[in-house]
Motif scaffolding. Sequence first.
Motif, short mmCIF file in Angstrom:
data_model
loop_
_atom_site.label_atom_id
_atom_site.label_comp_id
_atom_site.label_asym_id
_atom_site.label_seq_id
_atom_site.Cartn_x
_atom_site.Cartn_y
_atom_site.Cartn_z
N GLU A 100 0.81 -1.22 0.00
CA GLU A 100 0.00 0.00 0.00
C GLU A 100 0.84 1.27 0.00
OE1 GLU A 100 -3.68 2.01 2.55
OE2 GLU A 100 -2.63 0.23 3.32
N SER A 101 1.91 1.29 0.79
CA SER A 101 2.71 2.52 0.91
C SER A 101 3.45 2.87 -0.38
CB SER A 101 3.71 2.37 2.06
OG SER A 101 4.63 1.32 1.79
N ARG A 102 3.56 1.91 -1.29
CA ARG A 102 4.30 2.14 -2.54
C ARG A 102 3.39 2.41 -3.73
NH1 ARG A 102 6.64 -2.04 -4.55
NH2 ARG A 102 5.97 -3.75 -3.20
N VAL A 103 2.10 2.34 -3.53
CA VAL A 103 1.17 2.43 -4.66
C VAL A 103 0.93 3.89 -5.04
CG1 VAL A 103 -1.18 1.98 -5.44
CG2 VAL A 103 0.06 0.25 -4.12
N ASP A 104 1.13 4.20 -6.32
CA ASP A 104 0.79 5.50 -6.87
C ASP A 104 -0.70 5.47 -7.22
OD1 ASP A 104 0.26 7.62 -8.73
OD2 ASP A 104 2.40 7.73 -9.19
N PRO A 105 -1.52 6.34 -6.61
CA PRO A 105 -2.96 6.28 -6.84
C PRO A 105 -3.37 6.56 -8.28
CG PRO A 105 -2.37 8.25 -5.60
CD PRO A 105 -1.15 7.39 -5.65
N GLU A 106 -2.47 7.10 -9.08
CA GLU A 106 -2.78 7.35 -10.48
C GLU A 106 -2.42 6.16 -11.38
OE1 GLU A 106 -4.40 10.02 -11.53
OE2 GLU A 106 -4.48 10.66 -9.43
N ILE A 107 -1.49 5.35 -10.92
CA ILE A 107 -0.99 4.25 -11.76
C ILE A 107 -1.49 2.90 -11.26
CG2 ILE A 107 1.10 3.08 -12.55
CD1 ILE A 107 2.49 5.79 -12.51
N GLY A 108 -1.48 2.68 -9.95
CA GLY A 108 -2.10 1.50 -9.38
C GLY A 108 -1.25 0.25 -9.39
N ILE A 109 -1.93 -0.91 -9.45
CA ILE A 109 -1.28 -2.20 -9.29
C ILE A 109 -1.68 -3.14 -10.42
CG2 ILE A 109 -1.08 -2.00 -6.79
CD1 ILE A 109 -3.49 -3.78 -6.48
N VAL A 110 -0.86 -4.17 -10.62
CA VAL A 110 -1.11 -5.19 -11.63
C VAL A 110 -0.79 -6.54 -11.00
CG1 VAL A 110 1.24 -5.05 -12.57
CG2 VAL A 110 -0.62 -5.92 -14.00
N GLU A 111 -1.55 -7.56 -11.37
CA GLU A 111 -1.27 -8.90 -10.85
C GLU A 111 -1.66 -9.96 -11.85
OE1 GLU A 111 0.52 -11.12 -9.36
OE2 GLU A 111 0.19 -10.25 -7.37
N SER A 112 -0.86 -11.00 -11.91
CA SER A 112 -1.18 -12.20 -12.69
C SER A 112 -2.09 -13.08 -11.83
CB SER A 112 0.11 -12.96 -13.02
OG SER A 112 -0.16 -14.29 -13.41
N THR A 113 -3.17 -13.58 -12.43
CA THR A 113 -4.15 -14.33 -11.64
C THR A 113 -4.94 -15.28 -12.52
OG1 THR A 113 -6.20 -14.08 -10.35
CG2 THR A 113 -5.69 -12.34 -11.91
N SER A 114 -5.34 -16.42 -11.93
CA SER A 114 -6.24 -17.32 -12.65
C SER A 114 -7.68 -16.90 -12.46
CB SER A 114 -6.05 -18.76 -12.15
OG SER A 114 -6.34 -18.86 -10.77
N GLY A 115 -7.94 -15.91 -11.59
CA GLY A 115 -9.29 -15.39 -11.44
C GLY A 115 -9.62 -14.89 -10.06
N ASN A 116 -9.57 -15.76 -9.06
CA ASN A 116 -10.07 -15.40 -7.74
C ASN A 116 -9.28 -14.26 -7.09
OD1 ASN A 116 -12.26 -17.13 -7.54
ND2 ASN A 116 -11.02 -18.84 -6.78
N LEU A 117 -7.95 -14.31 -7.17
CA LEU A 117 -7.17 -13.22 -6.58
C LEU A 117 -7.44 -11.93 -7.32
CD1 LEU A 117 -5.05 -12.33 -4.50
CD2 LEU A 117 -3.32 -12.69 -6.27
N GLY A 118 -7.62 -12.01 -8.64
CA GLY A 118 -7.92 -10.81 -9.41
C GLY A 118 -9.18 -10.13 -8.94
N LEU A 119 -10.22 -10.91 -8.66
CA LEU A 119 -11.48 -10.33 -8.18
C LEU A 119 -11.28 -9.68 -6.82
CD1 LEU A 119 -14.48 -9.80 -8.13
CD2 LEU A 119 -14.86 -12.19 -7.51
N ALA A 120 -10.60 -10.38 -5.91
CA ALA A 120 -10.39 -9.82 -4.57
C ALA A 120 -9.54 -8.55 -4.62
CB ALA A 120 -9.75 -10.87 -3.67
N LEU A 121 -8.48 -8.55 -5.42
CA LEU A 121 -7.64 -7.36 -5.54
C LEU A 121 -8.38 -6.22 -6.23
CD1 LEU A 121 -4.05 -8.64 -6.42
CD2 LEU A 121 -4.73 -7.32 -4.40
N ALA A 122 -9.24 -6.54 -7.19
CA ALA A 122 -10.03 -5.51 -7.84
C ALA A 122 -10.91 -4.79 -6.83
CB ALA A 122 -10.88 -6.11 -8.95
N ALA A 123 -11.51 -5.55 -5.90
CA ALA A 123 -12.36 -4.94 -4.88
C ALA A 123 -11.56 -4.08 -3.93
CB ALA A 123 -13.10 -6.04 -4.12
N VAL A 124 -10.39 -4.57 -3.50
CA VAL A 124 -9.54 -3.79 -2.60
C VAL A 124 -9.06 -2.51 -3.29
CG1 VAL A 124 -7.36 -3.78 -1.33
CG2 VAL A 124 -8.82 -5.80 -1.25
#
Length: 391
Positions: A100-124
């Motif tokens: 969290e402390s490293r995330v640029d609110p304009e650029i955000g985050i990226v993750e490789s996922t088969s699905g479930n983690l992607g949904l949870a991270l999208a919500a967060v």
Amino acid sequence: MFTILQRASPGNRFDDPGVSFPGLWTVGSGSIGGGVLAGLADGRANPPRDSGSPAPITPVVDLQLSVDGIPGTLWLKLESHNPHGSVKGRTALALWQDVESRVDPEIGIVESTSGNLGLALAAVAAAHGVPFTAVVDPRSSASVVDAVRALEGRVVTIDKPDGAGGYLLSRIAYIRERLRVQPRLVWPNQYVNPANPRAHTHGTAPELWAQTGGRPTTVLVAVSTGGTLAGFRDYVVAFRPEWELIGVDVVGSAALGGVSGRRVLSGIGASRPSTFLPDGYRPALWITPQEAVSACLWLSEKTGMGVGGSSGALIAAALKVLRSSPRRDSVACLCPDGADRYFDTVYSALWRERKGLEPVDVARGIEIVARRDHAPPAARPPRSPREESTP
């Protein structure tokens, strides 16, 4: 041949057109904080939490079995009751807190996922107003991908096979190229981040120990990144519960040192060895996709409960373990998600036929005698068998 001895109720056949699964929520509120695709086995859920709250304690069901006439207990810890519908809700929370402390609110985050983690991270990410990109592949659940988009997440589908039976290496290569072009983009990297196993060492594992009454138990954990299994391993090493911990993988996966090859199930297995378990893990069991799918259908027919493909692999392995020795009379499965992500795959007769997944009799000699549902305790359990309270 896979035989059905009895049906739980007339509405519990996923293949029946126009018949809904009683109590199964497929679409929640769609709010930014979560609630999309709750993925429940029985229609009850913990409410979505904000990203600063601990993951809720998920319920356990125990099935009293007769295994060739010998009593046994099969415990199912239903991680579909997590916010966002899977065990990856725990992982997403831990990963976010780490980066969290490293995330640029304009650029955000990226993750490789088969699905479930992607949904949870999208919500967060949506809850914090930062962009999120899920890098998925053609095996990812269409319903989960749609839910990521509903949370304003970007979805990139990598359809180039990685030469090792899957798409993982190709997904990671895409992310590395993105980071080269956009170095301020943050990759939580579920494959190496120690926050992944830590979530289970301090959360999931002690919960299961408390919910099974601290009794001697064989515990089965499925592997993809290996983070959940590594977290359970660390818990066993540190606190020494009376557990026999077994890793469960699928044929064609290299996650635990197996030979990589063609795989059809999402959410279990990987194209490369787990970084968290570089020397593999033993004991381990490898389950075929036919066995995993057949276990899902067996559980649905007998109990009305719907679980995902990786849970099916665990249940198939559990039935093998129970048959292998009378002394193994208590087996627990950490069920990662529910059936809702698999309506168009595991629970689709057309998909099974297309993939050549003929049912097999995974439950030979096994009868379900009784089912008991255990609501989550009001208080969080201690982290170890020796602690009286959680700090």
